[in-house]
Scaffold this motif. Structure first.
Motif, PDB file in Angstrom:
ATOM      1  N   GLY A 173      -2.219  36.797  66.688  1.00  0.00           N
ATOM      2  CA  GLY A 173      -3.375  36.955  65.826  1.00  0.00           C
ATOM      3  C   GLY A 173      -4.566  37.453  66.608  1.00  0.00           C
ATOM      4  O   GLY A 173      -5.661  37.608  66.074  1.00  0.00           O
ATOM      5  N   ALA A 174      -4.340  37.714  67.906  1.00  0.00           N
ATOM      6  CA  ALA A 174      -5.424  38.171  68.771  1.00  0.00           C
ATOM      7  C   ALA A 174      -5.746  39.631  68.503  1.00  0.00           C
ATOM      8  O   ALA A 174      -4.921  40.392  67.990  1.00  0.00           O
ATOM      9  CB  ALA A 174      -5.043  37.981  70.240  1.00  0.00           C
ATOM     10  N   SER A 175      -6.939  40.016  68.853  1.00  0.00           N
ATOM     11  CA  SER A 175      -7.347  41.415  68.719  1.00  0.00           C
ATOM     12  C   SER A 175      -6.806  42.182  69.926  1.00  0.00           C
ATOM     13  O   SER A 175      -7.370  42.119  71.011  1.00  0.00           O
ATOM     14  CB  SER A 175      -8.877  41.506  68.660  1.00  0.00           C
ATOM     15  N   ILE A 176      -5.706  42.868  69.725  1.00  0.00           N
ATOM     16  CA  ILE A 176      -5.034  43.599  70.797  1.00  0.00           C
ATOM     17  C   ILE A 176      -5.351  45.087  70.675  1.00  0.00           C
ATOM     18  O   ILE A 176      -5.233  45.667  69.595  1.00  0.00           O
ATOM     19  CB  ILE A 176      -3.508  43.394  70.740  1.00  0.00           C
ATOM     20  N   ARG A 177      -5.762  45.684  71.774  1.00  0.00           N
ATOM     21  CA  ARG A 177      -6.092  47.112  71.750  1.00  0.00           C
ATOM     22  C   ARG A 177      -4.851  47.943  71.413  1.00  0.00           C
ATOM     23  O   ARG A 177      -3.722  47.558  71.707  1.00  0.00           O
ATOM     24  CB  ARG A 177      -6.648  47.551  73.108  1.00  0.00           C
ATOM     25  N   ASP A 178      -5.061  49.085  70.783  1.00  0.00           N
ATOM     26  CA  ASP A 178      -3.955  49.988  70.475  1.00  0.00           C
ATOM     27  C   ASP A 178      -3.356  50.530  71.761  1.00  0.00           C
ATOM     28  O   ASP A 178      -4.072  50.845  72.722  1.00  0.00           O
ATOM     29  CB  ASP A 178      -4.439  51.153  69.599  1.00  0.00           C
ATOM     30  N   ILE A 289     -16.413  34.136  57.257  1.00  0.00           N
ATOM     31  CA  ILE A 289     -15.817  34.533  58.543  1.00  0.00           C
ATOM     32  C   ILE A 289     -14.632  35.457  58.256  1.00  0.00           C
ATOM     33  O   ILE A 289     -13.853  35.205  57.329  1.00  0.00           O
ATOM     34  CB  ILE A 289     -15.343  33.307  59.343  1.00  0.00           C
ATOM     35  N   GLU A 290     -14.525  36.511  59.020  1.00  0.00           N
ATOM     36  CA  GLU A 290     -13.420  37.452  58.832  1.00  0.00           C
ATOM     37  C   GLU A 290     -12.075  36.755  59.016  1.00  0.00           C
ATOM     38  O   GLU A 290     -11.930  35.844  59.830  1.00  0.00           O
ATOM     39  CB  GLU A 290     -13.515  38.605  59.842  1.00  0.00           C
ATOM     40  N   ASN A 291     -11.082  37.189  58.237  1.00  0.00           N
ATOM     41  CA  ASN A 291      -9.734  36.660  58.386  1.00  0.00           C
ATOM     42  C   ASN A 291      -9.106  37.137  59.692  1.00  0.00           C
ATOM     43  O   ASN A 291      -9.546  38.122  60.292  1.00  0.00           O
ATOM     44  CB  ASN A 291      -8.853  37.095  57.209  1.00  0.00           C
ATOM     45  N   VAL A 292      -8.078  36.427  60.113  1.00  0.00           N
ATOM     46  CA  VAL A 292      -7.335  36.786  61.324  1.00  0.00           C
ATOM     47  C   VAL A 292      -6.073  37.542  60.911  1.00  0.00           C
ATOM     48  O   VAL A 292      -5.269  37.020  60.133  1.00  0.00           O
ATOM     49  CB  VAL A 292      -6.951  35.535  62.134  1.00  0.00           C
ATOM     50  N   SER A 293      -5.911  38.757  61.413  1.00  0.00           N
ATOM     51  CA  SER A 293      -4.724  39.544  61.111  1.00  0.00           C
ATOM     52  C   SER A 293      -3.583  39.132  62.039  1.00  0.00           C
ATOM     53  O   SER A 293      -3.769  39.017  63.251  1.00  0.00           O
ATOM     54  CB  SER A 293      -5.007  41.038  61.283  1.00  0.00           C
ATOM     55  N   THR A 294      -2.417  38.907  61.460  1.00  0.00           N
ATOM     56  CA  THR A 294      -1.234  38.556  62.247  1.00  0.00           C
ATOM     57  C   THR A 294      -0.347  39.786  62.380  1.00  0.00           C
ATOM     58  O   THR A 294      -0.008  40.439  61.383  1.00  0.00           O
ATOM     59  CB  THR A 294      -0.445  37.422  61.574  1.00  0.00           C
ATOM     60  N   SER A 295       0.019  40.120  63.626  1.00  0.00           N
ATOM     61  CA  SER A 295       0.809  41.318  63.898  1.00  0.00           C
ATOM     62  C   SER A 295       2.022  40.964  64.745  1.00  0.00           C
ATOM     63  O   SER A 295       1.997  40.042  65.559  1.00  0.00           O
ATOM     64  CB  SER A 295      -0.028  42.365  64.645  1.00  0.00           C
ATOM     65  N   LEU A 296       3.073  41.749  64.539  1.00  0.00           N
ATOM     66  CA  LEU A 296       4.266  41.658  65.372  1.00  0.00           C
ATOM     67  C   LEU A 296       4.292  42.904  66.253  1.00  0.00           C
ATOM     68  O   LEU A 296       4.238  44.024  65.752  1.00  0.00           O
ATOM     69  CB  LEU A 296       5.516  41.594  64.503  1.00  0.00           C
ATOM     70  N   LEU A 297       4.338  42.716  67.573  1.00  0.00           N
ATOM     71  CA  LEU A 297       4.279  43.811  68.530  1.00  0.00           C
ATOM     72  C   LEU A 297       5.615  43.950  69.262  1.00  0.00           C
ATOM     73  O   LEU A 297       6.247  42.949  69.610  1.00  0.00           O
ATOM     74  CB  LEU A 297       3.170  43.569  69.555  1.00  0.00           C
ATOM     75  N   LEU A 298       6.022  45.190  69.504  1.00  0.00           N
ATOM     76  CA  LEU A 298       7.221  45.458  70.288  1.00  0.00           C
ATOM     77  C   LEU A 298       7.121  46.853  70.883  1.00  0.00           C
ATOM     78  O   LEU A 298       6.312  47.675  70.431  1.00  0.00           O
ATOM     79  CB  LEU A 298       8.488  45.332  69.445  1.00  0.00           C
TER      80      LEU A 298
END
Length: 335
Positions: A173-178, A289-298
């Motif tokens: 859910g962290a803000s990960i750079r592209d 407060i802004e929502n937290v986006s959940t992403s799956l990274l691979l």
């Protein structure tokens, strides 16, 4: 043919004499050894994964060192640590093996029921609390002969864990750079709530903005310094909260809050694991407060791998199910 000699010497470095091992001498299995070693960081575990002896793996490492003219891995206690050259080679070798694997897999069918493959999933402690029980059950049901490793992966470490093949994919859910080398699958969003001890004055009287600003706050932060989405919202309103301490994970939350008037923020996924025994009550924050986006990274080149396609579908389905359950809980608690 000129011989290549790899000299083992005492001390932290080794010297490699220049030789003539060429691409035509390369056995594809050497690259598989390299790829698995980058994941396992152990000769013993690499041998077990590949069904070979430890001496055979050591021999393969010697050939790889001659080929690339680098130590590639150096021992640090019980761990085989990759050299900078090995890290540089990883994406190219993993990508090449993935391309070969994909070419073969196009003519085969991945069957989770029969596969003996090992999968590694990186999770933060927050997502581990929410996902691990159901993920383990569903994984065992669909792939009874495969193995699953859950690896801790904090936001600041996730990209490195993916690049270094320490995990196959990671949920964050962290803000990960592209990153052009990393594929991102957006799963959904979590709402940020406030958590307090159920016996606190806030739990009994409600949370106003004045009470929120006057309270002592705990910040959940993996690195102990990063600000949160709440701080961004407060700054935009010209406000600031009183953070008295940071904690590194969610698992100790019930014990840290118990008997205090502390407030901390947490994603609404925590509703899945809270019960009366936890003595934790969640309340809506008194500001937007802004929502937290959940992403799956691979890794990008693994996005077309049939096994990874299956695993990402399993994780996506579990996330969707948890979201539906969460909505029902929130309606019942009028959050």
């Amino acid at each position: 043919m000129q011989k290549v000699v790899y000299e083992h010497r005492s001390g932290p470095t080794h010297q490699l004499q220049r030789g003539s091992m060429q691409f035509d001498d390369l056995d594809l299995n050497l690259l598989r050894v390299f790829d698995i070693m980058m994941r396992e960081r152990s000769v013993t575990r690499t041998a077990e994964r590949l069904g070979r002896t430890q001496s055979a793996i050591s021999h393969s490492l010697g050939r790889l060192r001659m080929l690339f003219r680098d130590d590639l891995f150096t021992r640090d206690g019980s761990v085989m640590c990759p050299t900078p050259r090995a890290v540089e080679l990883l994406s190219e070798i993993s990508g090449a093996l993935s391309t070969i694997r994909s070419s073969i897999d196009r003519h085969q069918i991945f069957d989770p029921a029969s596969t003996r493959r090992n999968f590694r999933v990186g999770l933060t402690d927050y997502h581990a609390m929410v996902f691990v029980p159901e993920l383990l059950r569903e994984f065992a049901r669909q792939a009874p002969h495969a193995t699953l490793n859950i690896i801790p992966a904090n936001g600041i470490e996730i990209l490195n864990a993916i690049h270094l093949r320490q995990v196959d994919c990671a949920l964050t859910g962290a803000s990960i750079r592209d990153d052009p080398r990393v594929a991102r699958i957006e799963l959904g969003q979590d709402r940020l709530l406030c958590a307090v001890w159920s016996g606190s004055a806030i739990a009994k009287q409600g949370l106003t903005l004045d009470a929120y600003l006057a309270a002592s706050h705990l910040q959940i932060s993996a690195d102990g310094v990063s600000s949160g989405l709440a701080d961004i919202a407060l700054k935009a309103a010209g406000l600031k909260r009183n953070i008295v301490a940071t904690i590194s994970n969610y698992l100790i939350l019930p014990w840290v809050l118990r008997g205090t008037e502390f407030i901390t923020h947490c994603g609404d996924g925590i509703l899945h694991i809270l019960d009366d025994a936890s003595e934790v009550k969640v309340v809506a924050p008194p500001l937007r407060i802004e929502n937290v986006s959940t992403s799956l990274l691979l890794q990008h080149h693994m996005a077309t791998d049939p096994g990874m396609i299956w695993l990402t579908q399993v994780i996506s389905q579990i996330y969707d199910g948890s979201q539906k359950t969460k909505v029902e809980i929130m309606k019942a608690q009028v959050l």
